[in-house]
Scaffold this motif. Structure first.
Motif, PDB file in Angstrom:
ATOM      1  N   PHE A  38     -28.089  12.932  30.040  1.00 15.12           N
ATOM      2  CA  PHE A  38     -28.627  12.818  28.684  1.00 15.12           C
ATOM      3  C   PHE A  38     -27.511  12.612  27.667  1.00 15.12           C
ATOM      4  CE2 PHE A  38     -30.115  14.724  24.685  1.00 15.12           C
ATOM      5  CZ  PHE A  38     -31.235  13.933  24.464  1.00 15.12           C
ATOM      6  N   PHE A  39     -26.464  13.430  27.751  1.00 16.13           N
ATOM      7  CA  PHE A  39     -25.376  13.291  26.787  1.00 16.13           C
ATOM      8  C   PHE A  39     -24.540  12.038  27.008  1.00 16.13           C
ATOM      9  CE2 PHE A  39     -26.280  17.770  25.867  1.00 16.13           C
ATOM     10  CZ  PHE A  39     -26.373  17.666  24.489  1.00 16.13           C
ATOM     11  N   SER A  40     -24.406  11.596  28.256  1.00 12.89           N
ATOM     12  CA  SER A  40     -23.670  10.350  28.488  1.00 12.89           C
ATOM     13  C   SER A  40     -24.458   9.159  27.964  1.00 12.89           C
ATOM     14  CB  SER A  40     -23.340  10.174  29.970  1.00 12.89           C
ATOM     15  OG  SER A  40     -24.492   9.899  30.712  1.00 12.89           O
ATOM     16  N   VAL A  85     -39.780   4.451  27.399  1.00 10.69           N
ATOM     17  CA  VAL A  85     -39.302   4.515  26.019  1.00 10.69           C
ATOM     18  C   VAL A  85     -39.092   5.976  25.653  1.00 10.69           C
ATOM     19  CG1 VAL A  85     -39.793   3.970  23.608  1.00 10.69           C
ATOM     20  CG2 VAL A  85     -40.546   2.404  25.407  1.00 10.69           C
ATOM     21  N   TYR A  86     -37.867   6.313  25.265  1.00  7.90           N
ATOM     22  CA  TYR A  86     -37.538   7.681  24.854  1.00  7.90           C
ATOM     23  C   TYR A  86     -37.705   7.775  23.344  1.00  7.90           C
ATOM     24  CZ  TYR A  86     -34.990  11.948  23.937  1.00  7.90           C
ATOM     25  OH  TYR A  86     -34.642  13.202  23.512  1.00  7.90           O
ATOM     26  N   VAL A  87     -38.454   8.758  22.903  1.00  5.71           N
ATOM     27  CA  VAL A  87     -38.704   8.995  21.480  1.00  5.71           C
ATOM     28  C   VAL A  87     -38.076  10.333  21.102  1.00  5.71           C
ATOM     29  CG1 VAL A  87     -40.463   9.310  19.704  1.00  5.71           C
ATOM     30  CG2 VAL A  87     -40.846   7.676  21.562  1.00  5.71           C
ATOM     31  N   PHE A  93     -32.051  17.500  19.604  1.00  8.65           N
ATOM     32  CA  PHE A  93     -31.658  16.556  20.642  1.00  8.65           C
ATOM     33  C   PHE A  93     -32.703  16.469  21.741  1.00  8.65           C
ATOM     34  CE2 PHE A  93     -27.400  17.154  18.891  1.00  8.65           C
ATOM     35  CZ  PHE A  93     -27.035  15.823  18.793  1.00  8.65           C
ATOM     36  N   THR A  94     -33.929  16.829  21.437  1.00  9.13           N
ATOM     37  CA  THR A  94     -34.999  16.727  22.421  1.00  9.13           C
ATOM     38  C   THR A  94     -35.901  15.563  22.056  1.00  9.13           C
ATOM     39  OG1 THR A  94     -36.395  18.262  21.195  1.00  9.13           O
ATOM     40  CG2 THR A  94     -34.975  19.195  22.908  1.00  9.13           C
ATOM     41  N   GLY A  95     -36.798  15.234  22.934  1.00 12.56           N
ATOM     42  CA  GLY A  95     -37.723  14.145  22.685  1.00 12.56           C
ATOM     43  C   GLY A  95     -38.693  14.011  23.835  1.00 12.56           C
ATOM     44  N   GLU A  96     -39.425  12.902  23.838  1.00 17.24           N
ATOM     45  CA  GLU A  96     -40.399  12.642  24.887  1.00 17.24           C
ATOM     46  C   GLU A  96     -40.181  11.243  25.441  1.00 17.24           C
ATOM     47  OE1 GLU A  96     -44.372  15.108  23.760  1.00 17.24           O
ATOM     48  OE2 GLU A  96     -44.109  13.183  22.754  1.00 17.24           O
ATOM     49  N   THR A  97     -40.513  11.074  26.699  1.00 17.61           N
ATOM     50  CA  THR A  97     -40.449   9.772  27.328  1.00 17.61           C
ATOM     51  C   THR A  97     -41.870   9.264  27.529  1.00 17.61           C
ATOM     52  OG1 THR A  97     -38.425  10.363  28.470  1.00 17.61           O
ATOM     53  CG2 THR A  97     -39.644   8.470  29.325  1.00 17.61           C
ATOM     54  N   TYR A  98     -42.127   8.063  27.035  1.00 16.54           N
ATOM     55  CA  TYR A  98     -43.424   7.423  27.185  1.00 16.54           C
ATOM     56  C   TYR A  98     -43.280   6.234  28.123  1.00 16.54           C
ATOM     57  CZ  TYR A  98     -44.998   9.953  23.019  1.00 16.54           C
ATOM     58  OH  TYR A  98     -45.336  10.913  22.126  1.00 16.54           O
ATOM     59  N   LEU A  99     -44.289   5.983  28.925  1.00 17.80           N
ATOM     60  CA  LEU A  99     -44.365   4.760  29.712  1.00 17.80           C
ATOM     61  C   LEU A  99     -45.307   3.840  28.949  1.00 17.80           C
ATOM     62  CD1 LEU A  99     -44.606   6.222  33.324  1.00 17.80           C
ATOM     63  CD2 LEU A  99     -42.592   5.674  31.965  1.00 17.80           C
ATOM     64  N   VAL A 100     -44.735   2.760  28.416  1.00 16.13           N
ATOM     65  CA  VAL A 100     -45.438   1.927  27.441  1.00 16.13           C
ATOM     66  C   VAL A 100     -45.601   0.514  27.978  1.00 16.13           C
ATOM     67  CG1 VAL A 100     -45.393   1.081  25.065  1.00 16.13           C
ATOM     68  CG2 VAL A 100     -44.378   3.284  25.600  1.00 16.13           C
ATOM     69  N   SER A 101     -46.759  -0.068  27.750  1.00 16.32           N
ATOM     70  CA  SER A 101     -47.013  -1.448  28.133  1.00 16.32           C
ATOM     71  C   SER A 101     -46.079  -2.386  27.372  1.00 16.32           C
ATOM     72  CB  SER A 101     -48.467  -1.815  27.834  1.00 16.32           C
ATOM     73  OG  SER A 101     -48.670  -3.196  28.032  1.00 16.32           O
ATOM     74  N   LEU A 119     -34.393   8.465  12.759  1.00 20.65           N
ATOM     75  CA  LEU A 119     -35.303   9.339  13.493  1.00 20.65           C
ATOM     76  C   LEU A 119     -34.888  10.800  13.436  1.00 20.65           C
ATOM     77  CD1 LEU A 119     -35.927   7.151  16.656  1.00 20.65           C
ATOM     78  CD2 LEU A 119     -37.546   7.660  14.835  1.00 20.65           C
ATOM     79  N   VAL A 120     -33.613  11.043  13.696  1.00 18.88           N
ATOM     80  CA  VAL A 120     -33.129  12.427  13.732  1.00 18.88           C
ATOM     81  C   VAL A 120     -33.206  13.065  12.345  1.00 18.88           C
ATOM     82  CG1 VAL A 120     -31.095  13.872  14.199  1.00 18.88           C
ATOM     83  CG2 VAL A 120     -31.720  12.049  15.769  1.00 18.88           C
ATOM     84  N   ALA A 121     -33.067  12.256  11.301  1.00 13.23           N
ATOM     85  CA  ALA A 121     -33.146  12.770   9.932  1.00 13.23           C
ATOM     86  C   ALA A 121     -34.587  12.898   9.444  1.00 13.23           C
ATOM     87  CB  ALA A 121     -32.355  11.862   8.991  1.00 13.23           C
ATOM     88  N   GLY A 122     -35.540  12.696  10.298  1.00 16.60           N
ATOM     89  CA  GLY A 122     -36.937  12.872   9.908  1.00 16.60           C
ATOM     90  C   GLY A 122     -37.464  11.750   9.043  1.00 16.60           C
TER      91      GLY A 122
END
Length: 133
Positions: A38-40, A85-87, A93-101, A119-122
């Motif tokens: 993740f960090f790399s 797609v990582y959101v 530093f967390t998020g969600e991974t979506y499988l998107v068409s 994104l990180v700044a809202g």
């Protein structure tokens, strides 16, 4: 000379010992490798968050998510028409991974670092410098 000595005599043995301990405990190895990957992806040589995109969660809704394509080959899941797609979440530093068409992906023509900052700044970061194509 001091840097070389410190790296070879102090740092290298410590790294080897640390890796040996990590690899002997299966759960710890799993967690460590996930965090390392993740960090790399953020700061490593092969940065993964370099393709910002926008997509709709629900086709019937106008709301969209912004994220980064992290994997374009999901054949292992039997999903040849999907992208990973990582959101990232705001202020963390967390998020969600979506499988998107692939059909609903809209590229964002802006520097990935600026999109990540937005994104990180809202959503309060300045986007006036984003290019449009």
């Amino acid at each position: 000379i001091l840097g070389y000595v410190g790296q070879t005599i102090i740092a290298r043995p410590f790294k080897l010992f640390f890796n040996k301990v990590i690899h002997t405990i299966p759960l710890l190895e799993l967690i460590y490798s996930a965090i390392k990957d993740f960090f790399s992806a953020f700061v490593g040589k092969d940065k993964k968050f370099n393709k910002p995109v926008m997509f709709k969660i629900n086709i019937n809704d106008s709301a969209r998510r912004i994220g980064f394509i992290t994997n374009e080959n999901l054949e292992a899941f039997g999903a040849t028409d999907l992208l990973a797609v990582y959101v990232p979440f705001s202020y963390t530093f967390t998020g969600e991974t979506y499988l998107v068409s692939k059909e609903v992906i809209e590229p964002i023509y802006a520097p990935a670092s600026e999109v990540m900052k937005f994104l990180v700044a809202g959503g309060v970061a300045d986007v006036s410098g984003f290019e449009k194509e």
